[in-house]
Design a protein around this motif. Structure first.
Motif: not given
Length: 104
Positions: A73-81
């Protein structure tokens, strides 16, 4: 002087030398574009490997699905800036909720 002190001093000198090389050679050495691309890709690979080992292992074994889901989830949120605080709180919240629900 024992071996540990010698190794620490050698690492300190090596670290200082690496830090000094950049400013000393700036503008004197042209690094090819391909080498810059490979270095950039190598840095990404090392960061992903560090992320994977930190996210998926604990004490030599699997860390559990809750931590893995939180990191995802953290990676996805970071991916979407998303803002950094949102990434951290989102990952922690997912991990905490899954652990409260009984997911290891």
């Amino acid at each position: 002087m024992n071996a540990t002190v010698v190794v620490i001093l050698a690492l300190a000198v090596g670290t200082y030398a690496f830090r000094l090389v950049g400013p000393v050679l700036h503008g004197r050495v042209e690094i090819p574009a391909r080498v810059q691309e490979l270095a950039s890709a190598g840095a990404v690979v090392l960061l992903v490997a560090l992320l994977a080992t930190g996210a998926l292992t604990e004490g030599g074994g699997f860390a559990g699905f809750a931590r893995s889901a939180g990191v995802l989830v953290g990676g996805v949120l970071a991916w979407f800036r998303a803002p950094f605080v949102v990434v951290v709180v989102g990952a922690a919240a997912v991990t905490a909720l899954l652990r409260v629900a009984g997911v290891a």
